[in-house]
Design a protein around this motif. Structure first.
Motif, mmCIF file in Angstrom:
data_model
loop_
_atom_site.group_PDB
_atom_site.id
_atom_site.type_symbol
_atom_site.label_atom_id
_atom_site.label_comp_id
_atom_site.label_asym_id
_atom_site.label_seq_id
_atom_site.Cartn_x
_atom_site.Cartn_y
_atom_site.Cartn_z
ATOM 1 N N ARG A 48 19.284 17.313 -7.125
ATOM 2 C CA ARG A 48 19.112 18.721 -6.791
ATOM 3 C C ARG A 48 17.674 19.197 -6.590
ATOM 4 O O ARG A 48 17.467 20.322 -6.139
ATOM 5 C CB ARG A 48 19.782 19.594 -7.874
ATOM 6 N N ALA A 49 16.694 18.382 -6.958
ATOM 7 C CA ALA A 49 15.302 18.821 -6.776
ATOM 8 C C ALA A 49 14.853 18.373 -5.385
ATOM 9 O O ALA A 49 14.583 17.188 -5.154
ATOM 10 C CB ALA A 49 14.421 18.226 -7.868
ATOM 11 N N ARG A 50 14.781 19.316 -4.459
ATOM 12 C CA ARG A 50 14.587 18.939 -3.052
ATOM 13 C C ARG A 50 13.291 18.153 -2.799
ATOM 14 O O ARG A 50 13.304 17.172 -2.049
ATOM 15 C CB ARG A 50 14.677 20.179 -2.152
ATOM 16 N N PRO A 51 12.160 18.529 -3.429
ATOM 17 C CA PRO A 51 10.947 17.722 -3.192
ATOM 18 C C PRO A 51 11.041 16.318 -3.785
ATOM 19 O O PRO A 51 10.202 15.475 -3.499
ATOM 20 C CB PRO A 51 9.845 18.531 -3.890
ATOM 21 N N PHE A 52 12.038 16.063 -4.603
ATOM 22 C CA PHE A 52 12.283 14.692 -5.057
ATOM 23 C C PHE A 52 13.128 13.960 -4.015
ATOM 24 O O PHE A 52 12.818 12.836 -3.607
ATOM 25 C CB PHE A 52 13.005 14.690 -6.416
ATOM 26 N N VAL A 53 14.177 14.641 -3.565
ATOM 27 C CA VAL A 53 15.136 13.995 -2.654
ATOM 28 C C VAL A 53 14.502 13.683 -1.295
ATOM 29 O O VAL A 53 14.650 12.575 -0.774
ATOM 30 C CB VAL A 53 16.374 14.917 -2.446
ATOM 31 N N GLY A 57 8.347 8.198 -2.018
ATOM 32 C CA GLY A 57 7.901 7.865 -3.378
ATOM 33 C C GLY A 57 6.399 7.650 -3.438
ATOM 34 O O GLY A 57 5.755 7.329 -2.423
ATOM 35 N N LEU A 58 5.825 7.812 -4.621
ATOM 36 C CA LEU A 58 4.376 7.608 -4.774
ATOM 37 C C LEU A 58 4.010 6.161 -4.447
ATOM 38 O O LEU A 58 4.777 5.238 -4.758
ATOM 39 C CB LEU A 58 3.962 7.924 -6.214
ATOM 40 N N PRO A 59 2.836 5.936 -3.860
ATOM 41 C CA PRO A 59 2.444 4.562 -3.520
ATOM 42 C C PRO A 59 2.171 3.719 -4.773
ATOM 43 O O PRO A 59 1.740 4.262 -5.802
ATOM 44 C CB PRO A 59 1.162 4.732 -2.704
ATOM 45 N N ALA A 62 0.812 -1.228 0.000
ATOM 46 C CA ALA A 62 0.000 0.000 0.000
ATOM 47 C C ALA A 62 0.840 1.271 0.000
ATOM 48 O O ALA A 62 0.351 2.348 -0.320
ATOM 49 C CB ALA A 62 -0.927 -0.010 1.203
ATOM 50 N N GLY A 63 2.100 1.158 0.379
ATOM 51 C CA GLY A 63 2.943 2.357 0.424
ATOM 52 C C GLY A 63 4.309 2.062 -0.148
ATOM 53 O O GLY A 63 4.680 0.892 -0.323
ATOM 54 N N SER A 64 5.080 3.113 -0.441
ATOM 55 C CA SER A 64 6.372 2.877 -1.099
ATOM 56 C C SER A 64 7.497 2.638 -0.096
ATOM 57 O O SER A 64 8.577 2.210 -0.474
ATOM 58 C CB SER A 64 6.722 4.051 -2.010
ATOM 59 N N GLY A 65 7.273 2.979 1.160
ATOM 60 C CA GLY A 65 8.244 2.628 2.198
ATOM 61 C C GLY A 65 9.351 3.641 2.428
ATOM 62 O O GLY A 65 10.085 3.547 3.401
ATOM 63 N N PHE A 88 7.087 13.326 -9.383
ATOM 64 C CA PHE A 88 7.067 14.005 -8.081
ATOM 65 C C PHE A 88 5.795 13.599 -7.337
ATOM 66 O O PHE A 88 4.860 13.070 -7.942
ATOM 67 C CB PHE A 88 7.106 15.529 -8.279
ATOM 68 N N GLY A 89 5.749 13.898 -6.051
ATOM 69 C CA GLY A 89 4.609 13.514 -5.230
ATOM 70 C C GLY A 89 3.296 14.129 -5.706
ATOM 71 O O GLY A 89 2.228 13.570 -5.504
ATOM 72 N N SER A 90 3.379 15.306 -6.330
ATOM 73 C CA SER A 90 2.179 15.966 -6.870
ATOM 74 C C SER A 90 2.651 17.026 -7.859
ATOM 75 O O SER A 90 3.856 17.336 -7.919
ATOM 76 C CB SER A 90 1.382 16.637 -5.742
ATOM 77 N N GLY A 91 1.694 17.601 -8.580
ATOM 78 C CA GLY A 91 2.041 18.698 -9.487
ATOM 79 C C GLY A 91 2.575 19.886 -8.698
ATOM 80 O O GLY A 91 3.500 20.573 -9.129
#
Ligand SMILES: Cc1ncc(COP(=O)(O)O)c(C=O)c1O
Length: 387
Positions: A258-263, A267-269, A78-81, A112-115
């Motif tokens: 370098r993309a902080r909201p990625f690092v 991760g998406l479920p 259910a989740g990416s962990g 990314f987690g969202s737009g």
């Protein structure tokens, strides 16, 4: 036990703000809504037809997409962990990134987690202090947020005004600065399109990078787009969740570091990834869905007497906030849910009904909404003449 004095203070602090918002008619409240098939929804206990969601192709309810969500959760959990850099890099991420690159004809894609998070990531990874960002005034709040986070100087051009963008790009540009031009492909509150070719030529002529937000165009509008960086979301026509940036392969590689909201983000479920993959396949297999959504928007505009729409988003500008929200309520009472949009989302004096169309709408429902709205608008006009 939480600190009761602080709790009391925080409640008082918030109540004061809420009272002020209430007096300005700007307080927002939640309405529990249970969405169903064919754009139906149970809202506050009443059945309505939704003409306000961004599920333009009806894919959030598509049996193939729903089945893929379930199967992916059963297969992967259910989740990416964790973040993708630690342990959350399910192979589904790579499959989805490749599929988006293919559909968009771009070298590579980063999820990314969202737009919203994609836009927060983008500008700070490209420009910083001493650089400039030139952006359309109607760019989405998350584009402004990303631009602010970057630390670059922000210059805002009048909506779709290429000459104004040119002068902001050229005048007083700091020596040796990088420049990023940002716009949307389809504007979220107006439904109109950006002059992408002209903005692309402008960027070429004046050494700027161009970035577009395709949140409301993806899967619906096929426009030639010269931007080498194209951001989008999987939460609208794709009907699921998650954001992406497509662009040059090396840049997408750099985003991993370098993309902080990625690092610094989980991760998406798996069920979201699996559903999004299937949803993009449905988009590819059933191109008639985009046509159907556009036809519904055209039909509505013809009946209400509005100009031909450029996208599946149709704004009906009312002006005042109170009148707009009253009209929205009357439509709700008649069983149609459209969104009343007011400042600060749109400029003062341009409050509007934002009506959105989907392939899932039946023709009779579109006609029903259009005729109901047309007669309500006629009533308002007659009242204004009497006054
Ligand atoms: C133009 C635009 N960009 C970005 C976003 C954010 O996308 P998401 O909902 O996936 O965070 C939205 C959503 O409202 C949008 O309208």
């Amino acid at each position: 036990m939480t600190n009761s004095r602080q709790t009391e203070q925080l409640n008082m602090f918030a109540q004061e703000k809420l009272d002020k918002l209430e007096s300005l008619q700007r307080r927002r409240v939640l309405h529990p809504t249970e969405r169903g098939m064919a754009s139906s929804a149970m809202r506050d206990g009443h059945m309505v037809l939704s003409f306000c969601d961004n599920d333009y192709l009806g894919l959030s309810q598509h049996p193939r997409v729903i089945a893929a969500a379930g199967a992916s959760a059963i297969r992967h959990g259910a989740g990416s962990g964790g973040s993708r850099l630690i342990c959350g890099d399910s192979p589904l991420n790579h499959e989805l990134e490749s599929l988006i690159s293919q559909i968009k004809g771009m070298e590579a894609t980063r999820l990314f987690g969202s737009g919203y998070l994609a836009n927060i990531a983008l500008a700070p990874a490209l420009v910083g202090r001493g650089d400039i960002i030139v952006m359309d005034e109607l760019s989405h709040a998350c584009m402004h947020a990303g631009a602010t986070l970057s630390g670059a100087e922000i210059r805002v051009f009048r909506h779709n005004d290429v000459d104004h963008a040119r002068s902001l790009l050229v005048d007083n540009r700091p020596e040796g600065s990088r420049a990023l031009l940002m716009t949307e492909t389809v504007f979220s509150m107006d439904g109109d399109l950006a002059p992408l070719e002209a903005l692309g030529e402008l960027c070429d002529a004046h050494d700027a990078w161009m970035m577009t937000d395709d949140a409301h165009g993806f899967g619906i509008i096929k426009q030639a787009n010269p931007a080498p960086i194209q951001m989008g979301t999987l939460s609208k026509a794709a009907g699921v969740y998650g954001g992406y940036v497509s662009g040059p392969a090396k840049l997408m590689d750099l985003f991993i570091t370098r993309a902080r909201p990625f690092v610094f983000h989980t991760g998406l479920p798996p069920q979201v990834l699996g559903a999004a993959i299937e949803s993009l396949k449905v988009m590819r297999d059933e191109p008639q869905l985009a046509q159907a959504a556009m036809n519904n928007a055209r039909n509505f505009c013809r009946i209400v007497g509005l100009p031909d729409p450029q996208s599946t988003i149709v704004p009906v500008i009312i002006g005042g906030e109170e009148e707009t929200m009253a009209l929205m309520q009357k439509l709700l009472d008649a069983g149609y849910h459209v969104a009343g949009i007011r400042p600060p989302t749109v400029p003062v004096g341009t409050s509007r009904l934002r009506v959105t169309f989907s392939a899932a709408h039946e023709e009779e429902d579109v006609v029903g909404l259009a005729e109901t709205l047309r007669s309500l608008l006629n009533e308002i006009r007659t009242d204004m003449q009497v006054v």
